[in-house]
Design an enzyme around this catalytic site. Structure first.
Site, mmCIF file in Angstrom:
data_model
loop_
_atom_site.group_PDB
_atom_site.id
_atom_site.type_symbol
_atom_site.label_atom_id
_atom_site.label_comp_id
_atom_site.label_asym_id
_atom_site.label_seq_id
_atom_site.Cartn_x
_atom_site.Cartn_y
_atom_site.Cartn_z
ATOM 1 N N ARG A 294 17.931 4.842 33.741
ATOM 2 C CA ARG A 294 19.380 4.666 33.739
ATOM 3 C C ARG A 294 19.853 3.578 34.714
ATOM 4 N NH1 ARG A 294 22.495 9.190 32.652
ATOM 5 N NH2 ARG A 294 20.618 10.380 33.135
ATOM 6 N N CYS A 365 32.669 14.360 11.636
ATOM 7 C CA CYS A 365 33.298 15.595 11.175
ATOM 8 C C CYS A 365 32.929 16.731 12.111
ATOM 9 C CB CYS A 365 32.846 15.909 9.763
ATOM 10 S SG CYS A 365 33.220 14.557 8.673
ATOM 11 N N TYR A 395 20.596 5.849 27.391
ATOM 12 C CA TYR A 395 20.739 7.136 26.702
ATOM 13 C C TYR A 395 21.875 7.164 25.681
ATOM 14 C CZ TYR A 395 17.526 8.366 30.403
ATOM 15 O OH TYR A 395 16.457 8.369 31.252
#
Ligand SMILES: *Cc1c(COP(=O)(O)O)cnc(C)c1O
Length: 438
Positions: A294, A365, A395
């Site tokens: 990260r 949805c 990520y």
């Protein structure tokens, strides 16, 4: 206040955002939206910063954690800056090898590596395999023996420390799928078994304690426990611990209020803690390794979306404005998965109009398809405007799905006014090709 944007992010005279000298409106027109944009110089600078910090504390290697996001272009950037790569599957291994990264700069992770993955890794000459189970000790030893290789290995241990942001939890037990538990005696048993297998060569331990960690406290607690175990094992079994890989988890700023420690400082504090703990028990200090993911690829990346609808909804407290964009949980699952928070801004222009409180949602949805729960955006926000979400390099694309049959977005690299494709946009034909259609 931390900067959450890529290093080269700037507004031009029209108010539009540019990254790496590329106007986001041009990028959207050329590559479509949603679009991941990575600032190449920022990725390289972060990789370099890690390399330098590691050198300063005498660490042996920094492995970029591929799972954060990998493509051949990324593997080349970080490898050119002196990092190795930590891969956790045959697929990640294949991408790293395709990029030309030699096996000697790779490390293989995973809690259920297949025989085929182990064969591929050993065949490629990976520098370290991190062992995670008793079955795997035998599998790796068998494959290495069959290939006539002595494979260097690390043993992943769990030591009851779990760290996130400013907190760490320290327990006497472990309840998770990774590694060998020290407290339950599994780690000791693993070392005993490895010592009897001539085709694998034990180099040291591996520990990964968490993610999005902002300070050194969790690492320091882990170091005390690991060094205690090493000392015990070297006395009891005469084992040498040449290396210690402390994994990744270094935090980044997603919000301006996030304030992670700079890597140089973090590395120094961790190295000091390990050296101090080793001195206290009279052990040689192992060579350290780190596996940031990260912290290298997150902040240099943004996601560009086009606004499709702006809807005011009556709630018990008044009106809430829902801003729908053309992606969502298929390109960023983290808000739905971990309540992750992000920073958003209007990218295609500036506005003098007062801000309004909005919720930025995706087009899936699923009512939980929320990208940003609460954000302030100009009240004249309208369909066609481009929004940019900060720190999405890690990520997001790597965890992307085809939910609702949305093709996954492209990733471009930008540098000195030039944009290049890192991963092209998936087409509907790519997706439909999986369905035999009979
Ligand atoms: C996820 C992971 C990393 C990278 O973590 P970041 O939070 O991206 O730095 C490194 N090592 C291991 C073993 C991991 O599981």
């Amino acid at each position: 206040m931390s900067n959450v944007w890529p290093a080269s992010a700037a507004r031009d005279s029209t108010g539009a955002l540019s990254i790496g000298g590329v106007d986001v409106r041009d990028a959207a027109a050329q590559f479509g939206t949603p679009l991941f944009i990575l600032d190449e110089q920022d990725v390289r600078a972060r990789a370099r910063e890690y390399r330098i910090a590691a050198t300063q504390v005498g660490a042996r290697q920094v492995y970029y954690a591929a799972k954060a996001f990998l493509a051949t272009g990324i593997a080349r950037w970080v490898h050119e800056e002196g990092l190795g790569i930590d891969v956790a599957s045959g697929g990640e291994l294949a991408v790293a090898l395709r990029a030309g990264v030699p096996g000697s700069d790779l490390l293989l992770h995973g809690n259920n590596k297949s025989i085929h993955e182990i064969e591929e890794a050993i065949g490629a000459g990976v520098s370290r395999i991190v062992l995670d189970s008793f079955e795997e000790i035998v599998r790796v030893a068998d494959v290495a023996s069959r290939l006539g290789i002595v494979q260097p290995v690390l043993v992943r241990v769990t030591i009851g420390v779990e760290a996130h942001t400013h907190e760490f939890i320290a327990t006497a037990h472990e309840d998770q799928k990774f590694g060998f538990s020290v407290s339950a005696g599994a780690a000791q048993e693993a070392l005993r078994r490895i010592a009897m297998l001539p085709s694998i060569e034990f180099r040291g331990l591996h520990s990964h304690i968490g993610s999005q960690i902002f300070d050194a406290l969790g690492f320091e607690e882990a170091a005390v426990r690991i060094v205690g175990f090493m000392s015990h094992m070297s006395k009891e079994l005469g084992i040498e611990f040449a290396e210690l890989d402390l994994g990744g988890g270094m935090g980044i700023a997603y919000l301006e209020s996030d304030d992670p420690l700079a890597i140089g400082q973090l590395a120094a504090q961790i190295a000091d803690a390990v050296a101090r703990d080793c001195a206290a028990v009279g052990m040689p200090v192992p060579a350290l390794a780190f596996e940031p993911g990260r912290a290298i690829i997150g902040p240099p990346g943004v996601t560009l979306y086009e606004v499709g609808t702006v809807k005011a909804v009556q709630t018990v407290d008044g009106l809430r404005t829902y801003v729908s964009v053309d992606g969502g949980m298929s390109d960023n699952i983290r808000p739905a998965l971990y309540d992750a928070e992000y920073t958003v801004a209007l990218a295609s222009r500036t506005s003098e109009v007062e801000p309004m409180l909005v919720r930025v949602v995706g087009k899936h949805c699923e009512s939980g398809d929320i990208l940003i729960r609460e954000a302030y955006l100009p009240a004249d926000l309208a369909p066609g405007d481009l929004l940019v979400v900060a720190a999405t390099g890690a990520y997001c694309r790597s965890m992307a799905s085809n939910y609702n049959y949305l093709p996954r977005p492209a990733v471009i690299g930008v540098n000195a006014g030039h944009a290049s494709v890192i991963l092209r946009r998936e087409t509907l034909n790519d997706v439909l090709a999986l369905d035999p259609g009979a």
